[in-house]
Write an enzyme that holds these catalytic residues in place. Structure first.
Site, short mmCIF file in Angstrom:
data_model
loop_
_atom_site.label_atom_id
_atom_site.label_comp_id
_atom_site.label_asym_id
_atom_site.label_seq_id
_atom_site.Cartn_x
_atom_site.Cartn_y
_atom_site.Cartn_z
N ARG A 166 0.82 -1.22 0.00
CA ARG A 166 0.00 0.00 0.00
C ARG A 166 0.85 1.27 0.00
NH1 ARG A 166 -2.97 -3.73 -0.82
NH2 ARG A 166 -5.01 -4.08 0.14
N SER A 249 -11.23 -0.59 2.69
CA SER A 249 -10.57 -0.72 4.00
C SER A 249 -10.16 0.65 4.49
CB SER A 249 -9.32 -1.58 3.86
OG SER A 249 -9.67 -2.82 3.31
N GLU A 349 -5.87 4.11 5.46
CA GLU A 349 -5.47 3.77 4.08
C GLU A 349 -5.87 4.89 3.12
OE1 GLU A 349 -5.95 -0.39 2.67
OE2 GLU A 349 -6.71 0.54 0.85
C1 LIG Z 1 -15.31 -0.92 -2.00
C2 LIG Z 1 -13.84 -0.63 -2.14
C3 LIG Z 1 -12.93 -1.67 -2.21
C4 LIG Z 1 -11.56 -1.42 -2.33
N1 LIG Z 1 -10.71 -2.48 -2.41
C5 LIG Z 1 -9.39 -2.27 -2.53
C6 LIG Z 1 -8.47 -3.39 -2.61
O1 LIG Z 1 -8.87 -4.54 -2.59
N2 LIG Z 1 -7.16 -3.11 -2.73
C7 LIG Z 1 -6.67 -1.83 -2.79
O2 LIG Z 1 -5.46 -1.66 -2.90
N3 LIG Z 1 -7.51 -0.77 -2.73
C8 LIG Z 1 -8.84 -0.95 -2.60
N4 LIG Z 1 -9.70 0.12 -2.52
C9 LIG Z 1 -9.15 1.48 -2.58
C10 LIG Z 1 -9.20 2.13 -3.99
O3 LIG Z 1 -10.13 1.49 -4.81
C11 LIG Z 1 -7.83 2.13 -4.67
O4 LIG Z 1 -6.86 2.74 -3.88
C12 LIG Z 1 -7.88 2.81 -6.04
O5 LIG Z 1 -6.67 2.65 -6.72
C13 LIG Z 1 -8.17 4.31 -5.92
O6 LIG Z 1 -8.44 4.81 -7.22
P1 LIG Z 1 -9.16 6.18 -7.46
O7 LIG Z 1 -9.08 6.49 -8.91
O8 LIG Z 1 -10.52 6.14 -6.87
O9 LIG Z 1 -8.21 7.17 -6.65
P2 LIG Z 1 -8.65 8.43 -5.81
O10 LIG Z 1 -9.39 8.00 -4.60
O11 LIG Z 1 -9.28 9.44 -6.68
O12 LIG Z 1 -7.22 8.99 -5.37
C14 LIG Z 1 -6.44 8.30 -4.42
C15 LIG Z 1 -5.09 9.01 -4.30
O13 LIG Z 1 -4.39 8.89 -5.52
C16 LIG Z 1 -4.11 10.18 -6.09
N5 LIG Z 1 -4.31 10.03 -7.53
C17 LIG Z 1 -5.40 9.51 -8.17
N6 LIG Z 1 -5.19 9.51 -9.51
C18 LIG Z 1 -3.96 10.05 -9.71
C19 LIG Z 1 -3.18 10.32 -10.89
N7 LIG Z 1 -3.62 10.05 -12.11
N8 LIG Z 1 -1.96 10.89 -10.71
C20 LIG Z 1 -1.49 11.19 -9.48
N9 LIG Z 1 -2.18 10.96 -8.35
C21 LIG Z 1 -3.40 10.38 -8.46
C22 LIG Z 1 -5.11 11.12 -5.45
O14 LIG Z 1 -4.61 12.46 -5.43
C23 LIG Z 1 -5.22 10.52 -4.05
O15 LIG Z 1 -4.11 10.93 -3.29
C24 LIG Z 1 -11.08 -0.11 -2.40
C25 LIG Z 1 -12.00 0.97 -2.34
C26 LIG Z 1 -13.37 0.71 -2.22
C27 LIG Z 1 -14.34 1.84 -2.19
#
Ligand SMILES: Cc1cc2nc3c(=O)[nH]c(=O)nc-3n(C[C@H](O)[C@H](O)[C@H](O)COP(=O)(O)OP(=O)(O)OC[C@H]3O[C@@H](n4cnc5c(N)ncnc54)[C@H](O)[C@@H]3O)c2cc1C
Length: 357
Positions: A166, A249, A349
């Site tokens: 992570r 999480s 997280e």
């Molecule tokens: C139901 C659920 C289940 C999940 N299960 C998992 C799992 O099994 N494993 C896991 O690892 N995670 C899990 N997550 C967390 C999440 O899905 C991941 O971390 C995912 O990669 C976040 O993507 P996002 O586009 O929504 O990022 P965001 O939430 O929009 O951003 C997260 C962070 O990344 C940065 N960011 C986003 N895009 C960029 C970019 N293009 N360039 C630079 N910085 C950027 C943002 O500024 C922020 O700091 C889960 C979340 C939910 C809601």
């Protein structure tokens, strides 16, 4: 005008928090990137900047007073396909699960255990997403970036991304203004499936009742079959953010060294723990943050519209109408009670915006 002012972020965060951004910029192509760089040197100069993908790993505590940049480039490019190897370049705005479906639909191995993780491809390297024994770093070749402060575009090879559990270089202060624009992944036509994660093999066998472990058939363990089993497992365990606001999480599983583990087990012999595969933490074990929270009596509890999920103590939920601060207060209280009982400080997280201590 590329910037939309006073933009609602409610549909852009899976906690469904009704925050607004002073400005919102969607990036669709390389030309938009030039426009964004101009914008950041013009009216939005010196304003706070937030890159927001699917908003599934953020907790917004209040309205965002600056510019939110939303990556929208969705292209998938097949860079190479020879022998057993497939190289793909994917735009940061592509939905991650769409990419998994696209790849398993073509029979490519590599992403199947990471099915149904919400969010966009550009965020996958940020916390090195992982599930069911596989992490993003396992298939990453390179990450393309633009430093929005200097305007310089560059790429980092996988070994320079400092991927751990992570974590990556993209979470450090150095990367504060780095926008991920594309990722390159290495997938395979043939590969040994990773089925060691508890429950995954059983879920696959349920899906294929005729299959027994001594005669693993190729189709029973195809990338598509594994992805389907992962989706089924995830749907049975995790609330769907479209129905119940959550960001997965809420805390990372704590890592402890052998001595800490020994003293924790002396107090709580039934505490689940497993060795860490990460070479940067030799001799360490991972604990279950969900178990620790459950032991403190939080599972299923509700405080107003903020709550702890009834089946998964690690997931904080918005029952409807909670503010980011309501969720954060609950998280802080959970953290305090775990620290008091076990002497362990849980680390959130999701990214908390604005940053909290
Ligand atoms: C139901 C659920 C289940 C999940 N299960 C998992 C799992 O099994 N494993 C896991 O690892 N995670 C899990 N997550 C967390 C999440 O899905 C991941 O971390 C995912 O990669 C976040 O993507 P996002 O586009 O929504 O990022 P965001 O939430 O929009 O951003 C997260 C962070 O990344 C940065 N960011 C986003 N895009 C960029 C970019 N293009 N360039 C630079 N910085 C950027 C943002 O500024 C922020 O700091 C889960 C979340 C939910 C809601």
């Amino acid at each position: 005008m590329p910037v939309v002012a006073n933009y609602s972020l409610q549909a852009h965060n899976t906690m469904a928090l009704p925050c607004r951004a002073a400005g919102f910029f969607t990036l669709r192509n390389d030309h938009d990137l030039d426009v964004l760089l101009e914008t950041l040197h013009g009216q939005w100069r010196a304003q706070p900047l937030l890159i927001l993908g699917g908003g599934s790993n953020v907790l917004l505590l209040e309205d965002f007073p600056g510019l939110v940049v939303h990556p929208g480039q969705r292209d998938i490019e097949l860079l190479a396909d020879h022998d057993n190897e497939v190289l793909l370049r994917v735009g940061a705005g592509r939905n991650w699960h769409d990419l998994v479906e696209w790849s398993v639909g073509r029979g490519y191995h590599g992403l199947q255990n990471l099915a149904l993780i919400p969010g966009l491809c550009g965020a996958a390297p940020i916390q090195n997403i992982g599930a069911y024994g596989v992490e993003f770093s396992d298939c990453c070749v390179q990450v393309e970036l633009c430093d929005l402060a200097s305007g310089q575009c560059f790429a980092l090879q996988r070994d320079d991304c400092e991927f751990h559990y992570r974590h990556s270089i993209f979470k450090t202060a150095r990367a504060r203004n780095w926008l991920v624009t594309a990722i390159t992944l290495r997938l395979q036509h043939q590969a040994e499936p990773k089925l060691d994660y508890p429950g995954l093999r059983a879920a696959l066998q349920q899906q294929n009742p005729g299959d027994c472990s001594t005669t693993d058939s190729a189709s029973a363990h195809s990338p598509a079959a594994i992805a389907a089993a992962v989706c089924r497992l995830r749907r049975s365990k995790l609330p769907d953010p479209a129905r119940l606001g959550n960001c997965g999480s809420f805390f990372k599983n704590p890592l402890v060294d052998a001595q800490q583990l020994h003293s924790l087990l002396a107090k709580a012999p039934q505490m689940p723990h497993w060795p860490v595969a990460d070479s940067t933490a030799p001799g360490h074990s991972k604990l279950s943050a969900g178990w620790l929270i459950e032991q403190c009596g939080w599972k299923g509890r509700r405080r107003g519209a903020a709550g702890v999920h009834s089946q998964h103590a690690l997931v904080l939920v918005n029952h409807g109408g909670a503010s980011g601060m309501d969720i954060w207060q609950l998280a802080c209280d959970i953290r305090s009670s775990v620290a008091e009982r076990f002497g362990l400080v849980l680390e959130p997280e999701p990214v908390i915006i604005p940053t909290q201590n």
